[in-house]
Design a protein around this motif. Structure first.
Motif, mmCIF file in Angstrom:
data_model
loop_
_atom_site.group_PDB
_atom_site.id
_atom_site.type_symbol
_atom_site.label_atom_id
_atom_site.label_comp_id
_atom_site.label_asym_id
_atom_site.label_seq_id
_atom_site.Cartn_x
_atom_site.Cartn_y
_atom_site.Cartn_z
ATOM 1 N N GLU A 286 9.278 10.773 8.009
ATOM 2 C CA GLU A 286 8.041 10.050 8.290
ATOM 3 C C GLU A 286 7.498 9.484 6.991
ATOM 4 O O GLU A 286 6.987 10.220 6.139
ATOM 5 C CB GLU A 286 7.031 10.976 8.974
ATOM 6 C CG GLU A 286 7.495 11.442 10.342
ATOM 7 C CD GLU A 286 6.417 12.165 11.129
ATOM 8 O OE1 GLU A 286 5.583 11.486 11.757
ATOM 9 O OE2 GLU A 286 6.411 13.401 11.104
ATOM 10 N N VAL A 287 7.618 8.175 6.823
ATOM 11 C CA VAL A 287 7.223 7.500 5.594
ATOM 12 C C VAL A 287 6.061 6.546 5.890
ATOM 13 O O VAL A 287 5.847 6.139 7.036
ATOM 14 C CB VAL A 287 8.406 6.727 4.990
ATOM 15 C CG1 VAL A 287 9.541 7.673 4.634
ATOM 16 C CG2 VAL A 287 8.907 5.644 5.941
ATOM 17 N N PRO A 288 5.307 6.147 4.869
ATOM 18 C CA PRO A 288 4.155 5.257 5.088
ATOM 19 C C PRO A 288 4.535 3.851 5.559
ATOM 20 O O PRO A 288 3.790 3.224 6.306
ATOM 21 C CB PRO A 288 3.484 5.205 3.707
ATOM 22 C CG PRO A 288 3.923 6.442 3.009
ATOM 23 C CD PRO A 288 5.331 6.673 3.485
ATOM 24 N N LEU A 289 5.696 3.344 5.125
ATOM 25 C CA LEU A 289 6.046 1.951 5.402
ATOM 26 C C LEU A 289 6.451 1.743 6.857
ATOM 27 O O LEU A 289 7.286 2.473 7.394
ATOM 28 C CB LEU A 289 7.194 1.519 4.488
ATOM 29 C CG LEU A 289 7.566 0.033 4.547
ATOM 30 C CD1 LEU A 289 6.433 -0.836 4.010
ATOM 31 C CD2 LEU A 289 8.851 -0.224 3.760
ATOM 32 N N THR A 290 5.867 0.726 7.490
ATOM 33 C CA THR A 290 6.258 0.298 8.844
ATOM 34 C C THR A 290 6.535 -1.202 8.792
ATOM 35 O O THR A 290 5.713 -2.014 9.193
ATOM 36 C CB THR A 290 5.166 0.607 9.882
ATOM 37 O OG1 THR A 290 3.925 0.021 9.441
ATOM 38 C CG2 THR A 290 4.981 2.104 10.056
ATOM 39 N N PRO A 291 7.690 -1.597 8.275
ATOM 40 C CA PRO A 291 7.976 -3.021 8.060
ATOM 41 C C PRO A 291 8.082 -3.800 9.359
ATOM 42 O O PRO A 291 8.454 -3.267 10.402
ATOM 43 C CB PRO A 291 9.309 -2.991 7.316
ATOM 44 C CG PRO A 291 9.933 -1.689 7.699
ATOM 45 C CD PRO A 291 8.808 -0.729 7.904
ATOM 46 N N GLY A 292 7.762 -5.074 9.278
ATOM 47 C CA GLY A 292 7.901 -5.938 10.446
ATOM 48 C C GLY A 292 9.253 -6.590 10.529
ATOM 49 O O GLY A 292 9.662 -7.070 11.586
ATOM 50 N N GLY A 293 9.981 -6.622 9.402
ATOM 51 C CA GLY A 293 11.254 -7.322 9.367
ATOM 52 C C GLY A 293 12.463 -6.472 9.639
ATOM 53 O O GLY A 293 13.560 -6.997 9.828
ATOM 54 N N TRP A 294 12.307 -5.164 9.674
ATOM 55 C CA TRP A 294 13.431 -4.239 9.874
ATOM 56 C C TRP A 294 12.842 -2.860 10.138
ATOM 57 O O TRP A 294 11.630 -2.684 10.135
ATOM 58 C CB TRP A 294 14.332 -4.203 8.627
ATOM 59 C CG TRP A 294 13.593 -3.908 7.364
ATOM 60 C CD1 TRP A 294 12.909 -4.807 6.596
ATOM 61 C CD2 TRP A 294 13.424 -2.629 6.728
ATOM 62 N NE1 TRP A 294 12.325 -4.170 5.519
ATOM 63 C CE2 TRP A 294 12.619 -2.836 5.569
ATOM 64 C CE3 TRP A 294 13.865 -1.344 7.012
ATOM 65 C CZ2 TRP A 294 12.263 -1.799 4.709
ATOM 66 C CZ3 TRP A 294 13.509 -0.305 6.148
ATOM 67 C CH2 TRP A 294 12.716 -0.544 5.012
ATOM 68 N N GLY A 295 13.711 -1.890 10.397
ATOM 69 C CA GLY A 295 13.248 -0.514 10.451
ATOM 70 C C GLY A 295 13.246 0.151 11.807
ATOM 71 O O GLY A 295 13.276 1.376 11.892
#
Length: 426
Positions: A286-295
């Motif tokens: 569980e990491v802070p980043l929630t990218p819109g382009g991938w993930g």
């Protein structure tokens, strides 16, 4: 100028709608399925060959036509080390197939009047208020940084004409990008935007098509406009309403046994399984980043649900995600002919680019190009996944593998298996 743009958009909408009406009428008369028994045999043979030739460790595909499933099969292993077979419920990392989901989220807010596509991004995100463009070095070796010729717009974000750097080997800006690391997993979207906004652009907005972090900026824009964390917005407004319960960033421990491993294909024809703890790190922590382009991760059925919503003009099973005219706008080419620098986009075939989708404008110029129907919109992922929406035939396809580097040959063969070998029109 704005009036000219609106007129052009209206003509595109009318032309697109007329095209689909004609194609739909032709299909209704013929009643001939694209995916018939012969196509099923081609698909089985093609997918099996990917495994037998060691091109992939495992593969699966799902095709719907006229709202009904017309093909599913899976071959090979999701995990060769553990001898886990590829299955229908295997979870894969979809990488850039996250982008269209982000685009749908953004366009929901567009429908609500939260912004216009040609609004400056800085009107909503102050992190991008003082952008500069790198234009080389002066005689003393100092960087030449100039004001953009025009403001960066939201439309630039949706069609990849923003100018954001995406290559750490780029002169001057690349080193700054590597140091800033805006998409490091420890960053929030706000951190990402602050770091990206501090970097020079590599070209003036609107002048080139250049793949990069534009859709991650879209995710931050959704977050700011909606007042919700991006992942929570997706869950509440798209994923849960559609029943896409297995499309997510974080995969809980009890489901990780269904995650497909990723393979690396060597130039010598070898295929090496990448350790899961390395390749799955983003999705099992569980990491802070929630990218819109991938993930995002997903399953065949979950992503097919998304494509079925799109081919049904924004609605599915009584749930409206977008209005029909908004889906049409997303599936309309927004790249003018003046944008001649298009990186590797031409390798996708006779396409332009809409809102987070490539859009097929013309039939293939030869049998060597990717097969597809005019009006189709689609995208793929770094691990060689693929989906497309063919409105003219009410056909949607989802193709899963987990292979690096990106292997477009798989897509070519899979498309030919669906439609048959391309025959030029006389």
């Amino acid at each position: 100028m704005i009036q000219d743009i609106m007129k052009a958009k209206m003509m595109l909408f009318l032309g697109f709608g007329l095209f689909l009406s004609i194609c739909g009428a032709e299909k209704a008369v013929s009643q001939e399925k694209i995916v018939n028994e012969e196509a099923v045999q081609r698909l089985d043979s093609t997918l099996q060959s990917f495994v037998e030739t060691n091109a992939v460790g495992g593969t699966s595909a799902l095709v719907f036509e006229d709202g009904e499933e017309v093909y599913f099969n899976a071959f090979g292993d999701a995990d060769r080390n553990d001898k886990t077979p590829m299955k229908r419920n295997t979870i894969v990392q979809i990488y850039s197939m996250t982008k269209p989901v982000t685009g749908v989220a953004l366009m929901q807010l567009y429908e609500q009047g939260a912004f216009e596509l040609d609004d400056p991004v800085a009107d909503y995100l102050s992190e991008f208020a003082d952008l500069k463009v790198y234009e080389g070095e002066d005689e003393d070796g100092n960087p030449i940084l100039v004001e953009p010729k025009r403001p960066l717009t939201i439309r630039d974000l949706t069609r990849h004409t923003s100018g954001f750097a995406n290559d750490t080997n780029t002169p001057y800006v690349g080193a700054l990008l590597e140091e800033a690391a805006p998409l490091h997993h420890s960053n929030t979207l706000a951190d990402f935007a602050e770091k990206l906004g501090s970097l020079p652009l590599v070209f003036h907005p609107g002048e080139e098509w250049y793949y990069g972090p534009s859709v991650d900026v879209q995710a931050y824009l959704v977050e700011r406009l909606s007042g919700q964390p991006f992942d929570k917005y997706l869950r509440e407004h798209i994923l849960d309403p559609l029943g896409m319960n297995e499309t997510r960033y974080y995969v809980p421990e009890e489901d990780r046994g269904r995650m497909a491993s990723t393979f690396y294909g060597g130039e010598d024809g070898s295929l090496t399984q990448i350790p899961d703890n390395e390749q799955h790190a983003f999705n099992i922590n569980e990491v802070p980043l929630t990218p819109g382009g991938w993930g995002l991760t997903s399953t065949l059925d979950d992503y097919m649900t998304f494509t079925q919503m799109l081919v049904n003009e924004g609605s599915l099973n009584g749930v409206q995600i977008l209005k029909p005219e908004t889906v049409e706008l997303m599936a309309t080419n927004h790249l003018s002919d003046e944008v001649t620098e298009r990186l590797w986009l031409p390798s996708k075939g006779q396409v332009g680019f809409g809102i987070d989708f490539a859009v097929r404008l013309r039939p293939p110029a030869s049998a060597e190009e990717n097969h597809g129907k005019v009006g189709e919109f689609f995208w793929d992922g770094a691990a060689s996944t693929l989906f497309w929406v063919d409105p003219a035939n009410e056909l949607t396809a989802v193709f899963f593998v987990q292979k690096f580097p990106f292997d477009g040959r798989l897509h070519k063969d899979f498309r030919d298996a669906v439609y048959g070998k391309y025959v030029p029109e006389n």
